[in-house]
Design a protein around this motif. Sequence first.
Motif, PDB file in Angstrom:
ATOM      1  N   ARG A 105      -8.003   1.957  -1.899  1.00  0.00           N
ATOM      2  CA  ARG A 105      -8.873   0.796  -2.083  1.00  0.00           C
ATOM      3  C   ARG A 105      -8.342  -0.382  -1.267  1.00  0.00           C
ATOM      4  O   ARG A 105      -7.160  -0.723  -1.339  1.00  0.00           O
ATOM      5  CB  ARG A 105      -8.940   0.432  -3.560  1.00  0.00           C
ATOM      6  CG  ARG A 105      -9.366   1.613  -4.440  1.00  0.00           C
ATOM      7  CD  ARG A 105      -9.379   1.245  -5.903  1.00  0.00           C
ATOM      8  NE  ARG A 105      -9.710   2.402  -6.721  1.00  0.00           N
ATOM      9  CZ  ARG A 105      -8.842   3.014  -7.518  1.00  0.00           C
ATOM     10  NH1 ARG A 105      -7.600   2.576  -7.597  1.00  0.00           N
ATOM     11  NH2 ARG A 105      -9.215   4.061  -8.229  1.00  0.00           N
ATOM     12  N   SER A 106      -9.241  -0.984  -0.540  1.00  0.00           N
ATOM     13  CA  SER A 106      -8.869  -2.132   0.284  1.00  0.00           C
ATOM     14  C   SER A 106      -8.756  -3.391  -0.565  1.00  0.00           C
ATOM     15  O   SER A 106      -9.401  -3.524  -1.606  1.00  0.00           O
ATOM     16  CB  SER A 106      -9.918  -2.334   1.380  1.00  0.00           C
ATOM     17  OG  SER A 106      -9.665  -3.521   2.091  1.00  0.00           O
ATOM     18  N   SER A 107      -7.916  -4.310  -0.097  1.00  0.00           N
ATOM     19  CA  SER A 107      -7.794  -5.600  -0.783  1.00  0.00           C
ATOM     20  C   SER A 107      -8.972  -6.517  -0.446  1.00  0.00           C
ATOM     21  O   SER A 107      -9.163  -7.548  -1.090  1.00  0.00           O
ATOM     22  CB  SER A 107      -6.473  -6.278  -0.399  1.00  0.00           C
ATOM     23  OG  SER A 107      -6.366  -6.377   1.013  1.00  0.00           O
ATOM     24  N   GLN A 108      -9.775  -6.149   0.550  1.00  0.00           N
ATOM     25  CA  GLN A 108     -10.956  -6.934   0.900  1.00  0.00           C
ATOM     26  C   GLN A 108     -12.058  -6.666  -0.125  1.00  0.00           C
ATOM     27  O   GLN A 108     -12.346  -5.504  -0.444  1.00  0.00           O
ATOM     28  CB  GLN A 108     -11.454  -6.574   2.303  1.00  0.00           C
ATOM     29  CG  GLN A 108     -10.413  -6.744   3.392  1.00  0.00           C
ATOM     30  CD  GLN A 108      -9.983  -8.187   3.531  1.00  0.00           C
ATOM     31  OE1 GLN A 108     -10.781  -9.099   3.346  1.00  0.00           O
ATOM     32  NE2 GLN A 108      -8.708  -8.400   3.837  1.00  0.00           N
ATOM     33  N   PRO A 109     -12.688  -7.691  -0.661  1.00  0.00           N
ATOM     34  CA  PRO A 109     -13.640  -7.495  -1.761  1.00  0.00           C
ATOM     35  C   PRO A 109     -14.874  -6.680  -1.397  1.00  0.00           C
ATOM     36  O   PRO A 109     -15.435  -5.993  -2.237  1.00  0.00           O
ATOM     37  CB  PRO A 109     -14.018  -8.922  -2.164  1.00  0.00           C
ATOM     38  CG  PRO A 109     -13.686  -9.775  -0.970  1.00  0.00           C
ATOM     39  CD  PRO A 109     -12.542  -9.105  -0.282  1.00  0.00           C
ATOM     40  N   ASP A 110     -15.349  -6.738  -0.164  1.00  0.00           N
ATOM     41  CA  ASP A 110     -16.597  -6.068   0.205  1.00  0.00           C
ATOM     42  C   ASP A 110     -16.376  -4.736   0.924  1.00  0.00           C
ATOM     43  O   ASP A 110     -17.298  -4.213   1.558  1.00  0.00           O
ATOM     44  CB  ASP A 110     -17.436  -6.986   1.110  1.00  0.00           C
ATOM     45  CG  ASP A 110     -17.854  -8.258   0.391  1.00  0.00           C
ATOM     46  OD1 ASP A 110     -18.021  -8.196  -0.838  1.00  0.00           O
ATOM     47  OD2 ASP A 110     -17.988  -9.305   1.059  1.00  0.00           O
ATOM     48  N   THR A 111     -15.180  -4.181   0.828  1.00  0.00           N
ATOM     49  CA  THR A 111     -14.877  -2.924   1.514  1.00  0.00           C
ATOM     50  C   THR A 111     -14.867  -1.778   0.514  1.00  0.00           C
ATOM     51  O   THR A 111     -14.171  -1.846  -0.506  1.00  0.00           O
ATOM     52  CB  THR A 111     -13.500  -3.016   2.209  1.00  0.00           C
ATOM     53  OG1 THR A 111     -13.505  -4.147   3.091  1.00  0.00           O
ATOM     54  CG2 THR A 111     -13.214  -1.757   3.004  1.00  0.00           C
TER      55      THR A 111
ATOM     56  N   HIS B 106       0.833  -1.208   0.000  1.00  0.00           N
ATOM     57  CA  HIS B 106       0.000   0.000   0.000  1.00  0.00           C
ATOM     58  C   HIS B 106       0.866   1.255   0.000  1.00  0.00           C
ATOM     59  O   HIS B 106       0.554   2.236  -0.686  1.00  0.00           O
ATOM     60  CB  HIS B 106      -0.932   0.003   1.212  1.00  0.00           C
ATOM     61  CG  HIS B 106      -1.820  -1.196   1.287  1.00  0.00           C
ATOM     62  ND1 HIS B 106      -1.626  -2.212   2.199  1.00  0.00           N
ATOM     63  CD2 HIS B 106      -2.894  -1.575   0.549  1.00  0.00           C
ATOM     64  CE1 HIS B 106      -2.552  -3.148   2.024  1.00  0.00           C
ATOM     65  NE2 HIS B 106      -3.343  -2.786   1.030  1.00  0.00           N
TER      66      HIS B 106
END
Length: 199
Positions: free
Chosen positions: A97-103, A53
């Motif tokens: 942008r987060s690496s988590q798909p739903d964030t 990041h």
Amino acid sequence: MKLTNRYEQTSCRLQVEGLPDLSAGQNEQTIGILTGFSLDLAGHTELEGKREHLQAMVAAVLPYARQLLSGVPRTCGADTDPVAICPQSGRHQLELRSSQPDTAPLTLLLDDAELADLVRCLDQLRLDPRIALPFEQPPLQPLRRRELRHRQPLAQRIAAPLVGVGVLVLSAVVSALLPLHKPASSPAANPTAVSSPQR
């Protein structure tokens, strides 16, 4: 032993944590393995992340600042990158942008002073001899000709074409005003010439 380096400006504080890479022969005061970072921008949510990041932030923010200084601000960072920055109504929109798909992505609006402080902190990080990690930037690209046009005054842009047209018109006028020279006729070629009588 965990090491912590801090870089501070008026509205920005960047803190990185890591460990020395003893297998690479680094001393105990050098960060060769980055375990995390935190970024505190005044009036905004504190950000935390990993090395990828921070690398993405360096790769987006520093080229954006160069474009801004050139007078041609444009978006840096693709839609799939963890960090992107673009001009937005006189300010600078930093999107993380987060690496988590739903964030949902986190969006921060920075003014010129906040952006300048962030750039200084990132530069201090890159130039710090206590950090043995390469923070790569995209290669420098020259500005395109169409991006430079608006920086030249209108008079300077049209001066060369106007001078060219003026020279062409002047040459045509001068050529039209010059009289055409008729070739002088010789007496032998004149059929009306009368020879004097012989005595």
